[in-house]
Design a protein around this motif. Structure first.
Motif, PDB file in Angstrom:
ATOM      1  N   PHE B 190     -11.850  70.931 -48.187  1.00 19.42           N
ATOM      2  CA  PHE B 190     -12.042  72.067 -47.286  1.00 19.42           C
ATOM      3  C   PHE B 190     -12.806  71.641 -46.022  1.00 19.42           C
ATOM      4  O   PHE B 190     -12.535  72.138 -44.923  1.00 19.42           O
ATOM      5  CB  PHE B 190     -12.787  73.191 -48.018  1.00 19.42           C
ATOM      6  N   ASP B 191     -13.750  70.699 -46.192  1.00 13.99           N
ATOM      7  CA  ASP B 191     -14.485  70.217 -45.023  1.00 13.99           C
ATOM      8  C   ASP B 191     -13.564  69.447 -44.087  1.00 13.99           C
ATOM      9  O   ASP B 191     -13.688  69.534 -42.865  1.00 13.99           O
ATOM     10  CB  ASP B 191     -15.669  69.351 -45.469  1.00 13.99           C
ATOM     11  N   ARG B 261     -19.201  75.763 -53.710  1.00 17.88           N
ATOM     12  CA  ARG B 261     -18.827  74.346 -53.723  1.00 17.88           C
ATOM     13  C   ARG B 261     -18.866  73.834 -55.165  1.00 17.88           C
ATOM     14  O   ARG B 261     -19.804  74.134 -55.904  1.00 17.88           O
ATOM     15  CB  ARG B 261     -19.773  73.544 -52.834  1.00 17.88           C
ATOM     16  N   ASN B 262     -17.841  73.079 -55.559  1.00 12.79           N
ATOM     17  CA  ASN B 262     -17.703  72.525 -56.914  1.00 12.79           C
ATOM     18  C   ASN B 262     -17.598  73.598 -57.986  1.00 12.79           C
ATOM     19  O   ASN B 262     -17.844  73.321 -59.167  1.00 12.79           O
ATOM     20  CB  ASN B 262     -18.872  71.591 -57.250  1.00 12.79           C
ATOM     21  N   VAL B 303      -8.096  80.967 -56.495  1.00 10.15           N
ATOM     22  CA  VAL B 303      -8.622  79.888 -57.334  1.00 10.15           C
ATOM     23  C   VAL B 303      -8.132  78.533 -56.819  1.00 10.15           C
ATOM     24  O   VAL B 303      -8.885  77.551 -56.818  1.00 10.15           O
ATOM     25  CB  VAL B 303      -8.257  80.114 -58.819  1.00 10.15           C
ATOM     26  N   LYS B 304      -6.900  78.488 -56.336  1.00 12.37           N
ATOM     27  CA  LYS B 304      -6.421  77.220 -55.749  1.00 12.37           C
ATOM     28  C   LYS B 304      -7.291  76.815 -54.562  1.00 12.37           C
ATOM     29  O   LYS B 304      -7.649  75.642 -54.406  1.00 12.37           O
ATOM     30  CB  LYS B 304      -4.955  77.355 -55.307  1.00 12.37           C
ATOM     31  N   PHE B 305      -7.602  77.792 -53.718  1.00  9.59           N
ATOM     32  CA  PHE B 305      -8.509  77.496 -52.603  1.00  9.59           C
ATOM     33  C   PHE B 305      -9.869  77.019 -53.134  1.00  9.59           C
ATOM     34  O   PHE B 305     -10.425  76.021 -52.656  1.00  9.59           O
ATOM     35  CB  PHE B 305      -8.688  78.735 -51.712  1.00  9.59           C
ATOM     36  N   LEU B 309     -12.737  73.059 -53.055  1.00  9.56           N
ATOM     37  CA  LEU B 309     -14.160  72.902 -52.724  1.00  9.56           C
ATOM     38  C   LEU B 309     -14.849  71.863 -53.611  1.00  9.56           C
ATOM     39  O   LEU B 309     -16.051  71.646 -53.500  1.00  9.56           O
ATOM     40  CB  LEU B 309     -14.879  74.251 -52.867  1.00  9.56           C
ATOM     41  N   THR B 310     -14.066  71.259 -54.525  1.00  6.85           N
ATOM     42  CA  THR B 310     -14.618  70.224 -55.400  1.00  6.85           C
ATOM     43  C   THR B 310     -14.844  68.935 -54.612  1.00  6.85           C
ATOM     44  O   THR B 310     -14.028  68.582 -53.758  1.00  6.85           O
ATOM     45  CB  THR B 310     -13.645  69.977 -56.572  1.00  6.85           C
ATOM     46  N   ALA B 311     -15.945  68.252 -54.919  1.00  5.84           N
ATOM     47  CA  ALA B 311     -16.270  66.980 -54.264  1.00  5.84           C
ATOM     48  C   ALA B 311     -15.081  66.031 -54.346  1.00  5.84           C
ATOM     49  O   ALA B 311     -14.486  65.868 -55.413  1.00  5.84           O
ATOM     50  CB  ALA B 311     -17.482  66.352 -54.928  1.00  5.84           C
TER      51      ALA B 311
END
Lengths: 367, 367
Positions: B190-191, B261-262, B303-305, B309-311
């Motif tokens: 996402f970043d 995040r995560n 939830v896909k979005f 956000l996972t590292a």
């Protein structure tokens, strides 16, 4: 057999010209010790990269315990010499174990596993704590069900065990953990010394090594593990050792000789973790096993040598564990094998665990 | 203030041309979100390499707990999303906490700490679990005495706090841990998306992001943390939230909005850890907070979005902890603040802990 080894070692000691110690080459100890190999291979558990990667993840994974709290690394912590520095480890329901946790570092090269040598190798050992009700308190079925429910693990098992139709089995779980453990070898400055490389032992440490051999310590603490190769009588404390397993009178107070690699970090010492100080441990060993009162100076030199057995470099990357799925069995910290009155493990009711957070009963809030 | 923010966000949402979502640039969300910084600096706790190194060691060190068993990493495990994946963490004497342990990853960038926001920053937070009797159960004095007894730590404290006359203080212990936590930021795809780089979001994830904003989730889950910036009412479960701290009626059921995040890895969800499934958690949030019944399809896309956000990468080297000395206080797992009948923590007598190994009372031997 033990007697023959003893005589052979005694003969060797007699032949060593001790006064030439400081100039002597490390070769003269080549019958006692050998430098650490890069890894400990096994015909019955051949190593491959996916298996080692997998084993590392499993080693750190608390989901192999019923509580979801305890992993192999809890008691065999890789940050602290492969042990937890506790006299007895704390397991499921905060129960204490009955013997001091031995280090996982270099365990794979030893002649047997556990203090009583009841497992032949790390493959046999790895499942023990998972199944022990006072340690990780799981079962083979629960461990397999858990791992099978985690997609990230299933794909790694397929890569690690390409020829297995059903790769996620309890045996393969323990083999993967053991495969990782077979890579946990920690070379030290003593290995550089034995190999004749620079950065080996300093002069005081060589004096300590000479005493270690001449006083008789190396009769048992020898080989690549500097211990771990034989079982010996050690009449210390109330633990009957190997006798508890075999019922054989000759096995009373018999224990596996521990490896002395990283001994500086594996306190407290002995099977009952009763001694915190390495100097004191060395003196007790001299008195109990060799019938010798070691002086403070001798003890100090031996300890200097022993500190040279500490791992010189140790780089372990923390694994990232694959997330659970909807079918993963939930952690069950309040499980107890049978309800006992005044049990240290309280089994709360469903409403206690879900609807009424304990914070309301606590003065100091958590999290 | 909250109402004004709400109106501002609502206005922004109204202005977003939703039908142009898939071709639109990430810029249109720049008022909601910003990419993660490289680290979270602090004027009151300036980072320097020795302090971060020290903080990492302390984070992993169970000697900060009275038992010698529990470290920061026990409940905020860096292998598993910075949490322990337990509804409530298990602390000293196997006592369960009262709220779900929040992740330590990206905690440093959030507007407040703990579920009730009672600490301003990670510096204020870090000491809490060390002193909490149901968590690490130590005291400021014991923690300082322990660290001062470990030569490897003393020299690191001198390097980390060069201007302090007495560098090993409880405040400096917590500051070092916080300094390490300030480096625990985990950039995600996402970043990359927000920065307009390749390897950002896929089309389904962008659809999920659009829903996340248009449905109103981003009213609270916004900023660099995608949450963590405000306190909000969440009438769920029996926990009174911030009211327990302030006694203010307006704070009843008020909690800090968690960072997402995560989130894929930080199950189970909510302050009481009562929901294991992310889809279910999203639906509950829609119903409770936004008055919306999200369809299965909408939930699936959100939830896909959220999984984006996972590292993406996470490389943490396990620290090697300095050994204790003869003066280091010994681990005390059987300590209890006061003897209580039927207490879950049993306090064995001296003879039980030293002379009679529990193995003899157990059918299955340990170690």
């Amino acid at each position: 057999m033990l007697t023959r080894t003893f005589l052979f070692m005694a003969l060797l000691i007699a032949l060593i010209p001790l006064n030439s110690a400081y100039s002597a080459s490390p070769d003269r100890y080549s019958d006692f010790f050998s430098p650490l190999s890069r890894r400990a291979d096994s015909l019955k558990n051949p190593l491959n990269p996916p298996k080692v990667t997998l084993g590392k993840m499993l080693f750190f994974d608390p989901r192999l315990s019923r509580s979801g709290v305890i992993s192999c690394n809890t008691c065999h912590a890789l940050s602290t010499g492969g042990v937890d520095n506790m006299p007895f480890s704390i397991g499921h329901g905060w129960q204490a174990g009955g013997r001091n946790s031995p280090t996982v570092f270099n365990a794979a090269i030893l002649g047997s596993q556990f203090w009583d040598g009841r497992a032949a190798d790390v493959e046999e050992q790895a499942g023990g704590p998972i199944l022990n009700p006072i340690e990780m308190a799981s079962t083979e079925e629960l461990a397999v069900e858990t791992i099978k429910s985690i997609p990230g693990y299933v794909s790694l098992f397929k890569k690690a065990y390409v020829n297995d139709r059903d790769p996620v089995s309890f045996e393969n779980i323990t083999k993967a953990i053991a495969a990782f453990e077979r890579t946990l070898l920690t070379p030290s400055r003593f290995d550089r010394y034995l190999s004749g490389k620079k950065g080996g032992l300093r002069s005081d440490e060589i004096k300590g090594l000479d005493l270690f051999v001449s006083k008789g310590c190396a009769q048992c603490h020898n080989g690549m593990g500097i211990g771990g190769g034989s079982l010996q009588k050690f009449n210390y404390g109330s633990d009957e050792g190997r006798f508890n397993i075999t019922g054989n009178e000759n096995d009373r107070k018999v224990f596996r000789v521990p490896s002395l690699r990283n001994v500086e970090r594996t306190y407290p010492y002995f099977h009952d973790g009763s001694v915190w100080n390495l100097d004191q441990a060395v003196k007790i060993m001299g008195r109990k096993q060799l019938g010798t009162e070691l002086s403070d100076e001798e003890t100090g030199l031996i300890v200097k040598f022993l500190r040279s057995l500490t791992a010189t470099r140790l780089t372990i990357k923390l694994p990232v564990l694959p997330p659970s799925s909807a079918t993963t069995p939930r952690p069950d910290p309040h499980w107890s094998p049978e309800p006992i009155e005044n049990s240290p493990v309280e089994t709360p009711t469903e409403s206690e665990t879900t609807s009424e957070p304990a914070a309301e009963q606590q003065q100091i809030p958590s999290m």
